[in-house]
Design a protein around this motif. Structure first.
Motif, mmCIF file in Angstrom:
data_model
loop_
_atom_site.group_PDB
_atom_site.id
_atom_site.type_symbol
_atom_site.label_atom_id
_atom_site.label_comp_id
_atom_site.label_asym_id
_atom_site.label_seq_id
_atom_site.Cartn_x
_atom_site.Cartn_y
_atom_site.Cartn_z
ATOM 1 N N ASP A 567 0.808 -1.223 0.000
ATOM 2 C CA ASP A 567 0.000 0.000 0.000
ATOM 3 C C ASP A 567 0.840 1.271 0.000
ATOM 4 O OD1 ASP A 567 -2.922 -1.131 0.861
ATOM 5 O OD2 ASP A 567 -1.340 -2.191 1.891
ATOM 6 N N ILE A 568 2.090 1.174 0.422
ATOM 7 C CA ILE A 568 2.922 2.369 0.563
ATOM 8 C C ILE A 568 3.543 2.693 -0.786
ATOM 9 C CG2 ILE A 568 4.873 3.401 1.763
ATOM 10 C CD1 ILE A 568 4.279 1.519 4.100
ATOM 11 N N THR A 569 2.914 3.611 -1.495
ATOM 12 C CA THR A 569 3.357 3.983 -2.835
ATOM 13 C C THR A 569 3.328 5.505 -2.968
ATOM 14 O OG1 THR A 569 1.070 3.767 -3.611
ATOM 15 C CG2 THR A 569 2.520 1.868 -3.931
ATOM 16 N N GLY A 570 3.842 6.008 -4.080
ATOM 17 C CA GLY A 570 3.865 7.444 -4.309
ATOM 18 C C GLY A 570 4.762 8.153 -3.321
ATOM 19 N N LEU A 571 5.969 7.617 -3.146
ATOM 20 C CA LEU A 571 6.869 8.156 -2.132
ATOM 21 C C LEU A 571 7.556 9.436 -2.595
ATOM 22 C CD1 LEU A 571 8.479 4.858 -0.799
ATOM 23 C CD2 LEU A 571 6.988 6.392 0.470
ATOM 24 N N LEU A 617 -3.508 6.177 -11.099
ATOM 25 C CA LEU A 617 -3.598 6.416 -9.655
ATOM 26 C C LEU A 617 -2.353 5.855 -8.988
ATOM 27 C CD1 LEU A 617 -7.338 5.529 -8.938
ATOM 28 C CD2 LEU A 617 -6.318 7.805 -9.005
ATOM 29 N N ILE A 618 -1.783 6.596 -8.064
ATOM 30 C CA ILE A 618 -0.520 6.202 -7.458
ATOM 31 C C ILE A 618 -0.688 5.128 -6.384
ATOM 32 C CG2 ILE A 618 -0.422 7.878 -5.571
ATOM 33 C CD1 ILE A 618 2.413 6.943 -8.043
ATOM 34 N N GLY A 619 -1.928 4.873 -5.971
ATOM 35 C CA GLY A 619 -2.205 3.834 -4.974
ATOM 36 C C GLY A 619 -3.638 3.383 -5.095
ATOM 37 N N ASN A 620 -4.078 2.526 -4.187
ATOM 38 C CA ASN A 620 -5.479 2.077 -4.194
ATOM 39 C C ASN A 620 -6.421 3.268 -4.168
ATOM 40 O OD1 ASN A 620 -4.967 -0.653 -1.826
ATOM 41 N ND2 ASN A 620 -4.371 -0.479 -3.944
#
Length: 934
Positions: A567-571, A617-620
């Protein structure tokens, strides 16, 4: 007369929206690739039906919605889907058209397809099935799905109904009403463990059952079972169409029939498609943005489309719905909804709705109240009348407080407060420890840091309701609780750090993703004091130092440590736009008087993390939260603290934005709109309630010593505020009957017995909660050598944890178990001298859902020289690996009285997870805690 007025209204809408066709800017494929977890099918705003193709049936993470853009096979078209969740469910009432000899094997009835022959718009989906040259078109009303199948070849046409599609079928039924009508019941288990759905299916021409797979009753045109699929067939000419209408209901066949009568009478596919488009235009027109950049328009209106995809209406046309207790009720003067991803959506999706859809916000709160009345508490993550208990907090109270603070009426404020207060006084998910100690430690509950800071925010929300309702004592109580974050704020490093056994948990790495946080790490949660940003700034030492702390999250290395968390994305450094706990952080620069830094970060995110592409989309999507962040931020506003009738602001992304509000007024936003005007946008006339005084929470002191010591250890007690005075008390093994009292702490002291130390802080007459720590003198002086490689997430503090006499409970996430993945366990204990024994007890844990399985076999060996070992006993597992209850098993390895200096224990890993397991093919764990010798 009513029908005439409805048709006239529809015509007027059609004329208006043809002039302003907002829906043409929607691209339902955004988020269907990457990790967006969206679906492209036919829906109307907040509709019960989400009619979409299913390309995945395995429940995989990237297949949560049933569709992924990287796939090339369609298994069928089902009527319920989830938008951007991280857990799989839905996919109910699946139909699939085929040709030729029908098959009920999903690998055989599935068909290849190509994206070049696929189209999706708001309210419409179309695709060509390559296998049998069939064109499929789909549209929908709120409760009815419309299918149009064009068979481009002549021959035998089939429509497959497979009730075993996707999740587990607990109970199924198909009733043949006549040659063109069937009724279907499906009760299933997945994320929602007991989901009911009924359907009425009407074919445009007579169909006959040509094949069936039924493991239950087959009598009088009634078929039941837990394995249930039927093929309905007819002969078609080349180019012939078959239309299918499917009305669904959560309550029963009668409800499905009523829904069909109300929304499924039309046989004109194009008119229904147009009505769906008009429904979307009506909703999307609430925010009118202008841009010459077509991609930006598409991203914006698709984001708004995703926000309006859920919650879903979950009642029949007559208001009948299935309550949380599985009883039936009728909604009066409100609409009843389902699918509340509140951990996500309280942050932006619900605040957006308070601005542009106050009536529906009121309906949501009325739904919450009914769920409290029927199910005993407010929803956490409610799905299809089931509480999944997914994620943390009791964030329904945030939605309620936000609505009350913004002057929204139409629900019982007193009842809403009663329900909210109830959520806060339960003894579940660490709340018992939180209420007693004003924080949760690792010893109390997993994800202790995240739960503490989110409970504290929710308590602030309840306090705001109490203030509005003039409940002074409740306000003071919950405002004090809302300061509980102070107990986990480490003033030495500025992070929210877990505590264990009275002390700070070490080793500590703010980048580490572990069981002390929910889908994140300390970087993500150290800013989660939305209710008291001034207090957090003061704790850091002022605005300049807090600005540096915000800078630090963006400049840190963009790699997490510890557990892999998809889930940890778009850092951006450690800031993660792809997951919700970070969503407010960039706006905090406004509160340290550096709005230009907010401008910079927000524009970067808008420019780079939202694209007009399947992986845009960068995450869910998380039920609209990811998109709601975009919608609000592009308008120049964001709700850092839902529960306050105000926005944090940034320069709007578009040149002009028009808000058409429910009261008939229009607000125009431009890049020149003043920040003061934006700050109160939509809530200009809301008057704040009068404040009451409340007590400051005094933080509980830290108690530090060696948790396990050889002969003695030094105990040091430290206040979290240097102005606090400390009082302490000790209780050792010999003090069971001795009456002890607290005394002033003057400095470190030494203990040489197993001892419990208790302490509290006091300032200006206010006392902290009592902190307690237990320090254990080693029960033995054995040595242990573990040959296996422990998983660094599950070390339980080191190798001595296996022989320290401290036993973990079934909540293994507290960190008291050692975990070994994909390997056998082997350890040797050295007694230091020969010892006589007759039994060795070894404790293992099983949590099948978490991949933790008991070993297949355990062996006990003895030796006197650490070279030559002889087998003493063997024990094999008798527990079914399919048993999903979490439990511990002690294996009693017995022998005749034996003398040995060394013993060796071998535990054989279960192996790869079997086909029936959701993680099939993955490596299972062995979890072991304590080895004792008798």
């Amino acid at each position: 007369m009513k029908k005439t007025r409805y048709l006239l209204f529809t015509l007027i809408l059609s004329v208006f929206f043809n002039a302003q066709n907002f829906s043409q800017n929607v691209n339902p494929f955004i988020g269907t690739g990457g990790h967006g977890h969206t679906f492209p099918g036919a829906i109307v705003p907040f509709g019960m039906v989400q009619l979409s193709p299913d390309t995945r049936i395995d429940g995989s993470w990237d297949g949560c919605s049933g569709y992924h853009y990287s796939d090339s096979v369609i298994y069928g078209f089902s009527h319920t889907h989830l938008n951007g969740t991280g857990v799989s469910d839905y996919g109910d009432i699946m139909l699939m058209p085929t040709m030729g000899n029908p098959s009920l094997n999903n690998k055989e009835y599935a068909s290849k397809f190509s994206h070049k022959n696929e189209k999706a718009t708001a309210g419409f989906y179309a695709v060509k099935l390559d296998k049998n040259n069939i064109n499929v078109r789909l549209t929908a009303t709120k409760r009815v799905g419309y299918h149009e199948y064009i068979f481009n070849n002549a021959g035998n046409a089939n429509i497959i109904l497979d009730l075993n599609h996707r999740d587990k079928l607990l109970e199924g039924e198909v009733k043949i009403i006549d040659s063109k009508t069937i009724e279907v019941f499906r009760r299933s288990e997945a994320w929602a463990t007991n989901q009911y759905i009924y359907a009425r299916i009407e074919f445009s021409k007579p169909m006959k059952i040509s094949k069936k797979e039924v493991n239950g009753k087959q009598e009088n045109q009634l078929f039941t079972g837990t394995k249930l699929a039927l093929a309905f067939s007819t002969i078609v000419k080349k180019g012939e169409k078959i239309n299918v209408k499917v009305a669904i209901s959560p309550t029963g066949y009668e409800g499905a029939e009523k829904n069909m009568l109300a929304e499924g009478k039309s046989n004109d596919f194009e008119s229904i498609k147009k009505l769906a488009e008009n429904d979307w235009n009506k909703e999307l027109s609430k925010i009118e943005v202008k841009s010459d950049d077509k991609n930006k328009l598409t991203v914006f209106y698709t984001a708004l489309y995703h926000v309006f995809t859920q919650p879903n209406i979950n009642m029949d046309v007559d208001g009948k719905y299935r309550g949380r207790d599985n009883e039936f009720y009728t909604a009066a003067n409100f609409d009843y909804y389902s699918v509340f991803s509140l951990w996500d959506t309280f942050r932006a999706a619900h605040p957006l709705m308070t601005l542009i859809d106050r009536k529906r916000t009121s309906d949501f709160v009325n739904t919450f109240i009914r769920q409290y009345e029927q199910g005993g508490k407010l929803p956490v993550w409610e799905l299809a009348s089931n509480e999944t208990e997914c994620m943390i907090g009791y964030h329904a109270v945030s939605v309620i407080a936000d609505a009350m603070a913004k002057g929204i009426t139409g629900f019982d404020h007193e009842k809403a407060f009663e329900a909210s207060k109830n959520s806060a006084i339960l003894d579940i998910f660490g709340l018992n420890a939180y209420k007693k100690n004003n924080y949760i430690s690792i010893d109390d509950e997993h994800e202790s840091v995240s739960k503490t800071v989110e409970y504290a925010y929710d308590d602030w929300c309840i306090a705001q309701m109490a203030k509005i309702l003039n409940k002074k004592e409740d306000y003071q109580y919950f405002m004090k609780r809302s300061q509980s974050w102070k107990n986990l704020y480490n003033p030495k490093n500025g992070f929210m750090q877990p505590r264990k056994n009275g002390n700070w948990y070490e080793p500590f790495d703010p980048r580490e993703v572990n069981n002390n946080y929910t889908e994140g790490n300390s970087w993500h949660y150290s800013y989660s004091v939305q209710q008291d940003i001034p207090g957090l700034i003061a704790a850091h030492g002022g605005k300049e130092k807090f600005e540096q702390f915000i800078d630090a999250i963006f400049s840190a290395a963009d790699k997490t440590t510890g557990r892999e968390q998809a889930d940890i994305t778009g850092l951006m450094g450690q800031y993660a736009q792809g997951n919700e706990p970070s969503h407010h952080i960039a706006y905090l620069y406004n509160l340290v008087d550096k709005p230009q830094k907010t401008e910079e970060k927000i524009k970067y995110i808008l420019d780079n993390f939202y694209k007009n592409a399947p992986d845009g989309l960068i995450g869910n999507e998380d039920c609209g939260q990811m998109s709601a962040w975009y919608v609000l931020s592009s308008m120049g506003i964001y709700s850092v603290t839902p529960g306050k009738p105000e926005w944090e602001t940034v320069t709007p992304y578009f040149d002009e934005i028009k808000l058409h509000l429910e009261d008939g007024t229009t607000r125009v936003i431009t890049k020149n709109t003043g920040k003061a005007e934006l700050r109160k946008l939509g809530f200009e006339n809301v008057k704040p309630a009068k404040d009451f005084k409340y007590d400051e929470l005094i933080a509980t002191p830290v108690i530090a010593a060696d948790r396990l010591f050889e002969f003695s250890t030094k105990v040091e007690i430290t206040p979290l505020n240097p102005d606090d005075k400390i009082y302490y008390m000790t209780m050792d093994e010999g003090d069971v009957s001795v009456r002890k009292t607290f005394k002033v702490y003057k400095g470190p002291f030494t203990i040489s017995k197993t001892t419990q130390v208790s302490a509290y802080a006091e300032r200006n007459g206010e006392k902290s909660s009592i902190g307690t720590a237990n320090f254990n003198r080693r029960p033995n002086h054995w040595d242990i050598t573990v040959k296996s490689a422990v998983n660094p997430q599950y070390t339980a503090g080191g190798k001595l944890a296996l022989i320290d006499g401290i036993k973990g409970d079934t909540n293994w996430r507290k960190g008291e178990w050692q975990g070994y993945q994909g390997q056998d366990f082997e350890a040797t204990i050295d007694f230091k001298s020969p010892q006589s024994f007759h039994e060795v007890d070894v404790t293992f844990l099983q949590d099948s859902k978490s991949w933790i399985l008991l070993p297949k076999k355990i062996e006990l060996y003895g030796s006197n020289n650490n070279n030559d070992y002889y087998l003493l006993d063997t024990s094999e597992t008798s527990v079914d690996p399919k048993n999903e209850s979490v439990h511990t098993i002690i294996f009693f390895l017995k022998t005749l009285p034996t003398e040995a200096r060394y013993i060796k224990i071998k535990a054989y890993n279960y192996g790869k997870l079997p086909e029936w397991h959701q993680g099939a093919g993955g490596d299972s764990y062995i979890f072991i805690d304590e080895i004792s010798v008798k």
